[in-house]
Write a protein that holds these residues in place. Structure first.
Motif, PDB file in Angstrom:
ATOM      1  N   MET A  16     105.519  20.694  72.093  1.00 18.30           N
ATOM      2  CA  MET A  16     105.100  19.535  72.000  1.00 18.30           C
ATOM      3  C   MET A  16     104.148  19.310  73.044  1.00 18.30           C
ATOM      4  N   THR A  17     102.970  18.554  72.686  1.00 20.44           N
ATOM      5  CA  THR A  17     102.066  18.275  73.939  1.00 20.44           C
ATOM      6  C   THR A  17     102.498  16.953  74.722  1.00 20.44           C
ATOM      7  N   GLN A  18     102.273  16.826  75.981  1.00 20.78           N
ATOM      8  CA  GLN A  18     102.648  15.627  76.600  1.00 20.78           C
ATOM      9  C   GLN A  18     101.407  15.197  77.197  1.00 20.78           C
ATOM     10  N   ALA A  19     100.952  13.988  77.120  1.00 18.39           N
ATOM     11  CA  ALA A  19      99.679  13.590  77.608  1.00 18.39           C
ATOM     12  C   ALA A  19      99.590  12.279  78.455  1.00 18.39           C
ATOM     13  N   ILE A  20     101.018  12.260  78.967  1.00 18.42           N
ATOM     14  CA  ILE A  20     101.273  11.107  79.896  1.00 18.42           C
ATOM     15  C   ILE A  20     101.083  11.413  81.486  1.00 18.42           C
ATOM     16  N   ALA A  21     100.413  10.616  82.160  1.00 14.51           N
ATOM     17  CA  ALA A  21     100.241  10.809  83.542  1.00 14.51           C
ATOM     18  C   ALA A  21     101.773  10.679  84.096  1.00 14.51           C
ATOM     19  N   ARG A  22     102.130  11.446  85.068  1.00 16.08           N
ATOM     20  CA  ARG A  22     103.403  11.701  85.535  1.00 16.08           C
ATOM     21  C   ARG A  22     103.796  10.316  86.491  1.00 16.08           C
ATOM     22  N   ASP A  23     103.031  10.109  87.575  1.00 17.30           N
ATOM     23  CA  ASP A  23     103.379   9.172  88.455  1.00 17.30           C
ATOM     24  C   ASP A  23     102.531   7.788  88.069  1.00 17.30           C
ATOM     25  N   ARG A  24     103.126   7.216  86.907  1.00 18.95           N
ATOM     26  CA  ARG A  24     102.205   5.774  86.863  1.00 18.95           C
ATOM     27  C   ARG A  24     102.191   4.800  87.944  1.00 18.95           C
ATOM     28  N   GLY A  25     102.951   4.746  88.818  1.00 23.27           N
ATOM     29  CA  GLY A  25     102.960   3.926  90.004  1.00 23.27           C
ATOM     30  C   GLY A  25     101.704   4.183  91.154  1.00 23.27           C
ATOM     31  N   ASN A  26     101.114   5.327  90.990  1.00 27.05           N
ATOM     32  CA  ASN A  26     100.349   5.862  91.891  1.00 27.05           C
ATOM     33  C   ASN A  26      98.962   6.144  91.341  1.00 27.05           C
ATOM     34  N   LEU A  27      98.476   5.233  90.126  1.00 25.80           N
ATOM     35  CA  LEU A  27      97.354   5.663  89.629  1.00 25.80           C
ATOM     36  C   LEU A  27      96.176   4.846  90.100  1.00 25.80           C
ATOM     37  N   PRO A  28      94.985   5.105  90.127  1.00 23.00           N
ATOM     38  CA  PRO A  28      93.906   4.205  90.596  1.00 23.00           C
ATOM     39  C   PRO A  28      93.778   3.054  89.749  1.00 23.00           C
ATOM     40  N   ALA A  29      93.232   1.987  90.233  1.00 21.11           N
ATOM     41  CA  ALA A  29      92.944   0.900  89.234  1.00 21.11           C
ATOM     42  C   ALA A  29      91.718   1.282  88.421  1.00 21.11           C
ATOM     43  N   ILE A  30      91.670   0.806  87.172  1.00 20.98           N
ATOM     44  CA  ILE A  30      90.756   0.890  86.067  1.00 20.98           C
ATOM     45  C   ILE A  30      90.351  -0.424  85.441  1.00 20.98           C
ATOM     46  N   VAL A  31      88.972  -0.335  85.204  1.00 19.52           N
ATOM     47  CA  VAL A  31      88.658  -1.856  84.543  1.00 19.52           C
ATOM     48  C   VAL A  31      87.773  -1.141  83.191  1.00 19.52           C
ATOM     49  N   VAL A  32      88.101  -2.042  82.154  1.00 20.71           N
ATOM     50  CA  VAL A  32      87.705  -1.900  80.834  1.00 20.71           C
ATOM     51  C   VAL A  32      87.009  -3.170  80.314  1.00 20.71           C
ATOM     52  N   THR A  33      85.968  -2.962  79.480  1.00 26.22           N
ATOM     53  CA  THR A  33      85.102  -4.098  79.027  1.00 26.22           C
ATOM     54  C   THR A  33      86.210  -4.801  77.760  1.00 26.22           C
ATOM     55  N   LYS A  34      85.870  -5.868  77.560  1.00 24.51           N
ATOM     56  CA  LYS A  34      86.574  -6.524  76.372  1.00 24.51           C
ATOM     57  C   LYS A  34      86.233  -5.936  75.084  1.00 24.51           C
ATOM     58  N   ARG A  35      84.973  -5.578  74.848  1.00 28.96           N
ATOM     59  CA  ARG A  35      84.317  -4.991  73.833  1.00 28.96           C
ATOM     60  C   ARG A  35      85.001  -3.713  73.699  1.00 28.96           C
ATOM     61  N   ASP A  36      85.069  -2.764  74.605  1.00 28.70           N
ATOM     62  CA  ASP A  36      85.835  -1.519  74.443  1.00 28.70           C
ATOM     63  C   ASP A  36      87.275  -1.619  74.155  1.00 28.70           C
ATOM     64  N   PHE A  37      87.902  -2.720  74.954  1.00 29.71           N
ATOM     65  CA  PHE A  37      89.459  -3.021  74.624  1.00 29.71           C
ATOM     66  C   PHE A  37      89.632  -3.161  73.069  1.00 29.71           C
TER      67      PHE A  37
END
Length: 157
Positions: free
Chosen positions: A1-22
């Protein structure tokens, strides 16, 4: 089974998404969830949940948005390449297309230039991708077009 989850979610860079993309991505997830890897969907949902959502005109030009063409480096190989972040239906329109419904695509969404993120690829290997350059961001291009229009009242002959 494939696992596509980042392992250390507390140490991830901040990301920004547009309302349209969201909004569009939530619809895409609903349309494609039954036919793609649930792990990839779960990873994308996690990225959307942690993203700061902004109006399209307020997205920094240094963040990856849908339709952005970026130069990336896979840290484990040192390989660099171009990638255009696409919706699944747009994949065949770009030679360098990376669907947002893949682990790499979800990892790139909202990522700022010169930042990296770990993700689990479709083969189950932990990978790290870094955004080296943003060559094209649709929102930045739109802002440029709006500000570069010639004011007809300033026309002197």
């Amino acid at each position: 089974m494939t696992q596509a989850i980042a392992r250390d979610r507390g140490n991830l860079p901040a990301i920004v998404v547009t309302k349209r993309d969201f909004g569009k991505l939530n619809n895409v997830i609903g349309d494609y969830a039954p036919i793609i890897s649930w792990d990839a969907v779960r990873f994308l949902l996690g990225e959307l949940a942690r993203a700061r959502v902004v109006d399209n005109e307020h997205i920094p030009p240094t963040n990856v948005t849908m339709g952005s063409q970026v130069e990336i480096r896979e840290r484990h190989t040192g390989e660099t390449r171009l990638a255009t972040l696409t919706y699944p239906a747009e994949q065949r329109l770009y030679r360098d297309a990376v669907s947002v419904l893949t682990p790499l695509g979800a990892a790139l969404l909202g990522l700022p230039k010169e930042q990296s993120i770990n993700y689990i690829d479709s083969d189950g290997k932990e990978m790290t991708v870094e955004v080296l350059k943003i060559l094209h961001q649709p929102e930045a291009q739109q802002r440029f077009k709006r500000t570069s229009r010639v004011d007809p009242s300033s026309n002197t002959r």
